[in-house]
Every structure is written in C-alpha cells, then in structure tokens.
Motif scaffolding. Structure first.
Motif, PDB file in Angstrom:
ATOM      1  N   MET A   1       0.838  -1.191   0.000  1.00 14.85           N
ATOM      2  CA  MET A   1       0.000   0.000   0.000  1.00 14.85           C
ATOM      3  C   MET A   1       0.868   1.233   0.000  1.00 14.85           C
ATOM      4  SD  MET A   1      -2.925   1.221   2.630  1.00 14.85           S
ATOM      5  CE  MET A   1      -4.056   0.186   1.759  1.00 14.85           C
ATOM      6  N   SER A   2       0.547   2.159  -0.828  1.00 12.88           N
ATOM      7  CA  SER A   2       1.291   3.393  -0.866  1.00 12.88           C
ATOM      8  C   SER A   2       0.872   4.271   0.285  1.00 12.88           C
ATOM      9  CB  SER A   2       1.024   4.106  -2.200  1.00 12.88           C
ATOM     10  OG  SER A   2      -0.336   4.359  -2.334  1.00 12.88           O
ATOM     11  N   LEU A   3       1.703   5.258   0.566  1.00 10.54           N
ATOM     12  CA  LEU A   3       1.418   6.150   1.675  1.00 10.54           C
ATOM     13  C   LEU A   3       0.109   6.870   1.443  1.00 10.54           C
ATOM     14  CD1 LEU A   3       4.905   7.776   2.061  1.00 10.54           C
ATOM     15  CD2 LEU A   3       3.988   5.871   3.331  1.00 10.54           C
ATOM     16  N   GLY A   4      -0.847   6.644   2.286  1.00  7.06           N
ATOM     17  CA  GLY A   4      -2.066   7.417   2.238  1.00  7.06           C
ATOM     18  C   GLY A   4      -3.119   6.944   1.268  1.00  7.06           C
ATOM     19  N   ASP A   5      -2.953   5.778   0.598  1.00  8.15           N
ATOM     20  CA  ASP A   5      -3.997   5.291  -0.296  1.00  8.15           C
ATOM     21  C   ASP A   5      -5.296   5.104   0.456  1.00  8.15           C
ATOM     22  OD1 ASP A   5      -2.487   5.303  -2.520  1.00  8.15           O
ATOM     23  OD2 ASP A   5      -2.056   3.152  -2.551  1.00  8.15           O
ATOM     24  N   GLU A   6      -5.222   4.418   1.564  1.00  8.03           N
ATOM     25  CA  GLU A   6      -6.395   4.194   2.384  1.00  8.03           C
ATOM     26  C   GLU A   6      -6.331   5.028   3.656  1.00  8.03           C
ATOM     27  OE1 GLU A   6      -8.867   2.445   1.475  1.00  8.03           O
ATOM     28  OE2 GLU A   6      -8.063   1.386  -0.248  1.00  8.03           O
ATOM     29  N   HIS A   7      -5.132   5.494   3.957  1.00  6.32           N
ATOM     30  CA  HIS A   7      -4.944   6.212   5.204  1.00  6.32           C
ATOM     31  C   HIS A   7      -4.155   7.480   4.936  1.00  6.32           C
ATOM     32  CE1 HIS A   7      -0.930   4.388   5.008  1.00  6.32           C
ATOM     33  NE2 HIS A   7      -1.592   3.307   4.656  1.00  6.32           N
ATOM     34  N   GLY A   8      -4.584   8.228   3.915  1.00  3.12           N
ATOM     35  CA  GLY A   8      -3.826   9.389   3.482  1.00  3.12           C
ATOM     36  C   GLY A   8      -3.612  10.388   4.589  1.00  3.12           C
ATOM     37  N   TYR A   9      -2.373  10.817   4.740  1.00  7.15           N
ATOM     38  CA  TYR A   9      -2.093  11.813   5.743  1.00  7.15           C
ATOM     39  C   TYR A   9      -1.706  13.077   5.005  1.00  7.15           C
ATOM     40  CZ  TYR A   9       2.268   9.424   4.835  1.00  7.15           C
ATOM     41  OH  TYR A   9       3.315   8.780   4.245  1.00  7.15           O
ATOM     42  N   GLY A  10      -2.617  14.077   5.100  1.00  2.90           N
ATOM     43  CA  GLY A  10      -2.423  15.248   4.286  1.00  2.90           C
ATOM     44  C   GLY A  10      -3.154  15.033   2.998  1.00  2.90           C
ATOM     45  N   GLY A  11      -3.634  15.078   2.872  1.00  2.00           N
ATOM     46  CA  GLY A  11      -4.641  14.681   1.927  1.00  2.00           C
ATOM     47  C   GLY A  11      -4.760  14.520   0.474  1.00  2.00           C
ATOM     48  N   SER A 224      -4.923 -16.086   0.541  1.00  3.78           N
ATOM     49  CA  SER A 224      -5.014 -14.630   0.569  1.00  3.78           C
ATOM     50  C   SER A 224      -5.953 -14.111  -0.518  1.00  3.78           C
ATOM     51  CB  SER A 224      -3.631 -14.005   0.379  1.00  3.78           C
ATOM     52  OG  SER A 224      -3.735 -12.599   0.252  1.00  3.78           O
ATOM     53  N   THR A 225      -6.835 -13.217  -0.128  1.00  5.58           N
ATOM     54  CA  THR A 225      -7.733 -12.565  -1.091  1.00  5.58           C
ATOM     55  C   THR A 225      -7.192 -11.182  -1.474  1.00  5.58           C
ATOM     56  OG1 THR A 225      -9.063 -11.628   0.714  1.00  5.58           O
ATOM     57  CG2 THR A 225      -9.743 -13.768  -0.188  1.00  5.58           C
ATOM     58  N   LYS A 226      -6.030 -10.825  -0.918  1.00  5.62           N
ATOM     59  CA  LYS A 226      -5.404  -9.537  -1.223  1.00  5.62           C
ATOM     60  C   LYS A 226      -3.937  -9.785  -1.580  1.00  5.62           C
ATOM     61  CE  LYS A 226      -8.417  -7.259   2.118  1.00  5.62           C
ATOM     62  NZ  LYS A 226      -9.393  -6.880   1.113  1.00  5.62           N
ATOM     63  N   PRO A 227      -3.682 -10.343  -2.768  1.00  7.71           N
ATOM     64  CA  PRO A 227      -2.310 -10.657  -3.170  1.00  7.71           C
ATOM     65  C   PRO A 227      -1.453  -9.395  -3.276  1.00  7.71           C
ATOM     66  CG  PRO A 227      -3.788 -10.791  -5.050  1.00  7.71           C
ATOM     67  CD  PRO A 227      -4.658 -10.635  -3.843  1.00  7.71           C
ATOM     68  N   VAL A 228      -0.157  -9.589  -3.197  1.00  5.92           N
ATOM     69  CA  VAL A 228       0.774  -8.460  -3.253  1.00  5.92           C
ATOM     70  C   VAL A 228       0.752  -7.819  -4.641  1.00  5.92           C
ATOM     71  CG1 VAL A 228       3.164  -7.731  -2.991  1.00  5.92           C
ATOM     72  CG2 VAL A 228       2.237  -9.542  -1.524  1.00  5.92           C
ATOM     73  N   THR A 229       0.481  -6.543  -4.664  1.00  2.71           N
ATOM     74  CA  THR A 229       0.454  -5.781  -5.911  1.00  2.71           C
ATOM     75  C   THR A 229       1.438  -4.611  -5.818  1.00  2.71           C
ATOM     76  OG1 THR A 229      -1.359  -4.384  -5.118  1.00  2.71           O
ATOM     77  CG2 THR A 229      -1.963  -6.369  -6.372  1.00  2.71           C
ATOM     78  N   SER A 230       1.727  -3.985  -6.948  1.00  2.00           N
ATOM     79  CA  SER A 230       2.620  -2.831  -6.982  1.00  2.00           C
ATOM     80  C   SER A 230       1.875  -1.614  -7.502  1.00  2.00           C
ATOM     81  CB  SER A 230       3.849  -3.112  -7.865  1.00  2.00           C
ATOM     82  OG  SER A 230       3.452  -3.356  -9.204  1.00  2.00           O
ATOM     83  N   GLY A 231       2.341  -0.444  -7.105  1.00  4.73           N
ATOM     84  CA  GLY A 231       1.721   0.792  -7.563  1.00  4.73           C
ATOM     85  C   GLY A 231       2.732   1.933  -7.523  1.00  4.73           C
ATOM     86  N   TRP A 232       2.443   2.992  -8.243  1.00  5.26           N
ATOM     87  CA  TRP A 232       3.336   4.146  -8.315  1.00  5.26           C
ATOM     88  C   TRP A 232       2.646   5.372  -7.745  1.00  5.26           C
ATOM     89  CZ3 TRP A 232       8.389   4.054 -10.022  1.00  5.26           C
ATOM     90  CH2 TRP A 232       8.807   2.854 -10.628  1.00  5.26           C
ATOM     91  N   PHE A 233       3.399   6.178  -7.017  1.00  4.86           N
ATOM     92  CA  PHE A 233       2.822   7.371  -6.398  1.00  4.86           C
ATOM     93  C   PHE A 233       3.946   8.355  -6.074  1.00  4.86           C
ATOM     94  CE2 PHE A 233       3.627   3.972  -3.423  1.00  4.86           C
ATOM     95  CZ  PHE A 233       4.333   4.574  -2.386  1.00  4.86           C
ATOM     96  N   THR A 234       3.562   9.583  -5.791  1.00  6.35           N
ATOM     97  CA  THR A 234       4.521  10.623  -5.418  1.00  6.35           C
ATOM     98  C   THR A 234       4.147  11.175  -4.055  1.00  6.35           C
ATOM     99  OG1 THR A 234       4.950  11.249  -7.717  1.00  6.35           O
ATOM    100  CG2 THR A 234       5.502  12.869  -6.026  1.00  6.35           C
ATOM    101  N   VAL A 235       5.098  11.164  -3.138  1.00  4.01           N
ATOM    102  CA  VAL A 235       4.892  11.673  -1.790  1.00  4.01           C
ATOM    103  C   VAL A 235       5.503  13.073  -1.692  1.00  4.01           C
ATOM    104  CG1 VAL A 235       5.293  11.289   0.665  1.00  4.01           C
ATOM    105  CG2 VAL A 235       5.009   9.333  -0.865  1.00  4.01           C
ATOM    106  N   ASN A 236       4.714  14.021  -1.253  1.00 10.83           N
ATOM    107  CA  ASN A 236       5.223  15.368  -1.015  1.00 10.83           C
ATOM    108  C   ASN A 236       5.563  15.499   0.465  1.00 10.83           C
ATOM    109  OD1 ASN A 236       4.265  18.428  -0.108  1.00 10.83           O
ATOM    110  ND2 ASN A 236       5.522  18.371  -1.950  1.00 10.83           N
ATOM    111  N   VAL A 237       6.789  15.858   0.765  1.00 10.31           N
ATOM    112  CA  VAL A 237       7.256  15.970   2.144  1.00 10.31           C
ATOM    113  C   VAL A 237       7.697  17.406   2.416  1.00 10.31           C
ATOM    114  CG1 VAL A 237       8.818  15.058   3.887  1.00 10.31           C
ATOM    115  CG2 VAL A 237       8.071  13.581   2.004  1.00 10.31           C
TER     116      VAL A 237
END
Length: 286
Positions: A1-11, A224-237
C-alpha cells in the motif's frame, strides 16, 4: 500500500540501429597496381606533389589547433573540471551525486542529514520509506517511527492522524489483526521504494520535496484474497530544520507517474514472501 492510499495523511530516447559490414556500407582501399613498372624494374610509386603535401600538413595543423582550442573551452587556461560536472548534473537531475549516505540512525531510521538541498532530498526519501513500511501497522512501532521523523511542532498532530488512519477496523479490512500481524501462514508486505526526488522549494530552514515511489502491498499465502500488488505514487514531504536535522512538518500523496506494466511472469506467493524476508532495504542518499 502506498502512503495514504487508504490512510492518506495530508490529503525521449530513441533506439539506434547499425548497418552490417556487408554491401555498400563496406569501404575498400585501392593499392597501387603492379602491372605498370618504372624504368628501374620496380612497381611504380604513387606520385605526390610537394604542393599537395603542404596542403595536407596545413589542414592537420589547423585541426590540431581547433581541437586544442575546444578542449580549453575557448579561454586562455585549462577548463575547470567542476564546471563540466555541474552542467552534467543540471542536465541529469536524477543522477546520484556520489555523496556518502548518513551514518546515524534515530529509532532505526537514517538521520543526521546535511543542511542543504541534497540533505533535504535524502531525508525526504528515507522518511517516505519509513512512513510507507509495514511497521506503521503496529501502534508501538508506528509511534516510534513518527516520533523519529516528525518535527516537535507537529508531532502530536501527525501521531493522532496516523492512529486514526490505522484503526482496528481498517486493519481488519485488509486482513490484519489489531496489532498489525498477518494471519498464520501469510506474510504482510508493505514496502516503499523511492525512484527519485525533486526539490520544489528550499529556503534554508524549510524545504518541500517530492519523492517518486513504487510501492508493494498485500498478503502472501494460498488463501489470501489480497495478493501483493505494486503501484506508483509521489509523496510530497514538507521539512523543517530543527537545528541539527531535517524533520517532517506534513506529508501528502498523489498517484503516479505510472509507467507501462512490463510482461514479466507473475511470481508465486511463496517466492514473494521469501523475497520480502531475504532482501533488505537501503539507506537512500541524494
């Protein structure tokens, strides 16, 4: 899971083909013929006038002078090697600098970055890795991670925000126990891999950095019903210099840039689980 996909901090790089050595692409040099002889009975030597020789020598001298002038950069002295490296770095902003990574750690997370743009980029990349790790799903470990990377002025807000994001209900939804543990026979995977960094703003005491990442998320295991997947995202810090190191003020995230998926065959669940356990991560340095 990428940062904040389901639990985004900063929105362009086109391929270049090369012709073979056959056909019209081949060059041949004709040698003087042996059928015609001179009065001394030997093969006739090719005749070259002194004027032609002088012309050739003159052209060679001019070429040597031009090359020497170009190597000196058109000036009267030697070129500064650092100047060339600077231009190359500007043309290739994603190239590594070669500066050694930090040697210190706080809470197991690399720390002690330089107070410059490079240090801010290194901090942002390593903090993105920490905040995008499986440790965030366990409350005690999450608190340690956030405490290590957050600025004192925003620690409480970040801590409470992350606690709300990683609620018991959310953990159950993705198949984890209340303490973030995976079911028996399964391995939970949540890993963030920075591909590059970019400074958006730098003001000496504060900085804003984008970190382009690839993330892995899911559960291994036959059931497992949630196999390991990959995704791309950009985190602003957004970072602040606290007097000795860069610390986080806030973070946000957006999807992409996402490349076209390759045609690699999908690995089995056991292979993925083994790779996660056997392949360690890195300390990222700009």
């Amino acid at each position: 899971m990428s940062l904040g996909d389901e639990h985004g901090y900063g929105g362009e790089s086109g391929g270049r083909t090369a012709e073979g050595f056959g056909g019209s692409g081949q060059t041949r040099t004709r040698l003087p013929g042996g059928g015609e002889t001179d009065v001394y009975g030997g093969a006739r030597r090719p005749v070259r006038s002194s004027r032609s020789l002088i012309t050739v020598v003159g052209v060679v001298v001019l070429l040597i002078a031009a090359i020497a002038f170009a190597n000196q950069g058109g000036g009267g002295g030697e070129a500064d090697p650092s100047e060339g490296r600077g231009k190359e770095a500007a043309a290739q902003p994603t190239a590594a600098t070669g500066v050694k990574p930090v040697e210190e750690k706080a809470g197991g997370i690399p720390s002690g970055y330089a107070k410059d743009e490079q240090g801010a980029q290194s901090a942002a990349a390593n903090y993105a890795v920490a905040l995008g790790s499986d440790g965030m799903f366990n409350q005690p470990r999450r608190h340690d991670i956030v405490k290590s990377v957050a600025d004192a002025s925003t620690l409480n807000n970040l801590q409470s925000g992350f606690d709300a994001d990683y609620s018991t209900a959310f953990l159950a939804q993705i198949g984890l126990s209340a303490d973030g543990a995976a079911p028996a026979g399964s391995t939970f995977v949540n890993r963030t891999l920075p591909a590059g960094t970019k400074v958006l703003d730098f003001a000496g005491e504060t900085a804003a950095v984008d970190v382009w990442c690839m993330g892995l998320f899911g559960l291994t295991g036959e059931k497992s019903t949630k196999p390991v997947t990959s995704g791309w995202f950009t985190v602003n810090v957004k970072l602040k210099w606290n007097g000795s190191d860069w610390k986080i003020l806030e973070t946000s995230q957006k999807t992409g840039p996402t490349p076209v998926t390759g045609d690699n065959p999908v690995s089995g669940s056991d292979e993925i689980a083994g790779a996660v356990k056997e392949f360690g991560g890195f300390t990222y340095a700009r």
